[in-house]
Design a protein around this motif. Structure first.
Motif, short mmCIF file in Angstrom:
data_model
loop_
_atom_site.label_atom_id
_atom_site.label_comp_id
_atom_site.label_asym_id
_atom_site.label_seq_id
_atom_site.Cartn_x
_atom_site.Cartn_y
_atom_site.Cartn_z
N LEU A 244 -14.44 -4.35 -21.88
CA LEU A 244 -13.42 -3.63 -21.60
C LEU A 244 -13.96 -2.02 -21.71
N ILE A 245 -14.87 -1.63 -22.60
CA ILE A 245 -15.43 -0.42 -22.85
C ILE A 245 -16.49 -0.05 -21.51
N TYR A 246 -17.05 -1.24 -21.33
CA TYR A 246 -18.17 -0.91 -20.16
C TYR A 246 -17.42 -0.93 -18.87
N ASN A 247 -16.35 -1.85 -18.53
CA ASN A 247 -15.71 -1.65 -17.36
C ASN A 247 -14.90 -0.64 -17.13
N THR A 248 -14.43 -0.14 -18.32
CA THR A 248 -13.75 1.52 -18.21
C THR A 248 -14.67 2.56 -17.69
N LEU A 249 -15.95 2.57 -18.37
CA LEU A 249 -16.81 3.56 -17.96
C LEU A 249 -17.16 3.20 -16.46
N LEU A 250 -17.45 1.94 -16.16
CA LEU A 250 -17.96 1.89 -14.93
C LEU A 250 -16.88 2.35 -13.85
N LEU A 251 -15.30 2.09 -14.13
CA LEU A 251 -14.59 2.25 -13.03
C LEU A 251 -14.16 3.77 -13.17
N THR A 252 -14.47 4.32 -14.22
CA THR A 252 -14.30 5.77 -14.19
C THR A 252 -15.40 6.53 -13.21
N ILE A 253 -16.62 6.25 -13.70
CA ILE A 253 -17.62 6.53 -12.61
C ILE A 253 -17.16 6.42 -11.08
#
Lengths: 219, 226
Positions: free
Chosen positions: A96-105
């Motif tokens: 979840l944290i990883y995908n949040t970072l990815l989608l924010t970028i």
């Protein structure tokens, strides 16, 4: 290992893997750039209200594609190995944290290219950024569990969009509504209430993902 | 609870009796004359209960999906699947009866009304549930994953019901200043048919679902014996 430590290690592993095989992340970024160019070449110039709607649809497609692969790069054997050493909540939390970072970028880059070629008519920028950030968190929360579900089935490439699109519609509608208010600079108390509802939705989806993922994991 | 209900018949008779009452009195009773609605107000007894029945039946499906994740047994999965089928059927019927009614009342079969849109998206969610079930071969795995998706989907389905009316104004009677059957318009006559109708249609749905469940269980049993 403690819970937080497990999340940290898994997150570190995901980022390291992504960094080593750069083609995957560059593929996702190029997908956004190409889609924005398709939109630009089709419209050439757009009305503000079309601008915001098309922006969110581009983000929706890019996000589904970016998140869909989260659980595919690992073989069942490696999943079994994780099963023996970490808790399932740590796995889903790190994803979840990883995908949040990815989608924010991803959203940032999409917005950047989109603004360059199609212009940026947004009047209330702070509200718009809050909207995009909440959207990135919400998409990550919604699609991560669905990617885990789709990864268990055959033909997951077809499954991912049909599972995600209908489910994300209420959130997408609210995001576009808040986006329109930010665009026209007409934010009122109703808009802030919508932001609150979006936060509540994000939290609910994250909680549900943490609760349901352990069942998907066990075989 | 499931065993007791399927071996007893009283609730089926009750459902049929309520529906007979709904059909006869619902079509014969004097109704208040309201602008726009006129005689089509009787659709309250046939179209609106589809929506109520759908939500109640999908709620049953959700409950059995949760039960399945606690016990991992076949029967709760079969119940969740069959009730979802009936929920989908009611959703389709509600949508079509609504579209026919809207064609004559609003002028268009599809007018972008929030309830209409929410139902359409709800149907997409539950069609996806069945595609997901079809995409997994292993029985135990299918049951488990379908249960997880059902719970996740229901959360967003509830969000959808509450959220979509926030996005656009409704055309439905009683909303956005449209005439309807609320306290001011109505002596309790319509209510006297409406509540029995909701109960009757829901019981009928449960009956259909219970037939589906019994058929599926027999089918599974036969499959095991081969």
């Amino acid at each position: 290992m403690k819970y937080w430590q497990q999340i940290g290690v898994l997150l570190h592993k995901d980022i390291l893997l992504e960094w080593r095989q750069k083609y995957a992340i560059s593929g996702v970024l190029l997908y956004v750039a190409a889609t924005v160019m398709v939109v630009y070449m089709s419209f050439l110039s757009v009305e503000p209200l079309v601008w915001i709607t098309v922006f969110w649809i581009v983000l929706l497609f890019a996000s589904v594609n970016a998140v869909a692969k989260s659980f595919l790069q690992e073989s069942p054997y490696r999943r079994l190995y994780y099963y023996t050493i970490v808790s399932p909540q740590a796995v889903i939390a790190s994803k979840l944290i990883y995908n949040t970072l990815l989608l924010t970028i991803l959203s940032g880059i999409a917005l950047f290219i989109y603004s360059i070629v199609l212009g940026n008519p947004v009047q209330h920028l702070a509200l718009f950024f809050a909207d995009v950030a909440l959207g990135a968190v919400g998409f990550a929360a919604c699609f991560t569990l669905l990617a885990a579900i789709a990864a268990q089935a055959t033909q997951n490439a077809v499954l991912m969009p049909i599972l995600s699109f209908p489910i994300v519609i209420p959130m997408l509608g609210l995001l576009i509504k808040v986006g329109k208010a930010a665009l026209l600079g007409v934010a009122n108390s109703d808009t802030y209430k919508d932001l609150g509802v979006l936060c509540a939705l994000d939290i609910g989806l994250i909680a549900l993902s943490l609760m349901l993922f352990p069942y998907l994991w066990r075989d | 609870m499931y065993k007791q209900l399927t071996t007893q018949n009283w609730w089926k008779y009750l459902g049929v009796a309520l529906l007979v009452y709904t059909l006869i009195w619902g079509l014969l009773m004097p109704v208040p004359r309201l602008p726009i609605l006129h005689e089509t107000i009787r659709n309250l007894f046939f179209h609106v209960p589809m929506w109520f029945g759908m939500v109640l039946i999908l709620l049953t499906s959700l409950a059995y999906s949760i039960v399945h994740l606690r016990r991992f047994d076949t029967i709760s999965d079969v119940i969740a699947e069959q009730t979802a089928t009936v929920g989908l059927l009611y959703g389709c019927l509600g949508l079509f009866t609504g579209m026919i009614w809207a064609k004559y009342t609003w002028g268009e079969a599809w007018s972008g009304d929030p309830q209409q849109n929410a139902t359409a998206v709800g149907l997409l969610i539950y069609f996806a549930y069945f595609v997901l079930r079809g995409a997994i071969d292993d029985d135990a795995k299918r049951a488990k994953i379908a249960a997880v998706y059902n719970i996740f989907a229901f959360f967003m389905f509830i969000a959808l019901i509450f959220m979509v009316p926030r996005l656009t104004d409704s055309l439905h009677p009683g909303k956005g200043g449209n005439p309807a059957f609320n306290k001011l318009d109505l002596d309790n006559a319509l209510r006297g048919v409406f509540y029995p109708a909701v109960l009757g249609w829901t019981l009928l749905g449960m009956w259909i679902a219970s037939l589906g469940i019994r058929y599926k269980l027999l089918w599974l049993k036969q499959w095991d014996n081969k």
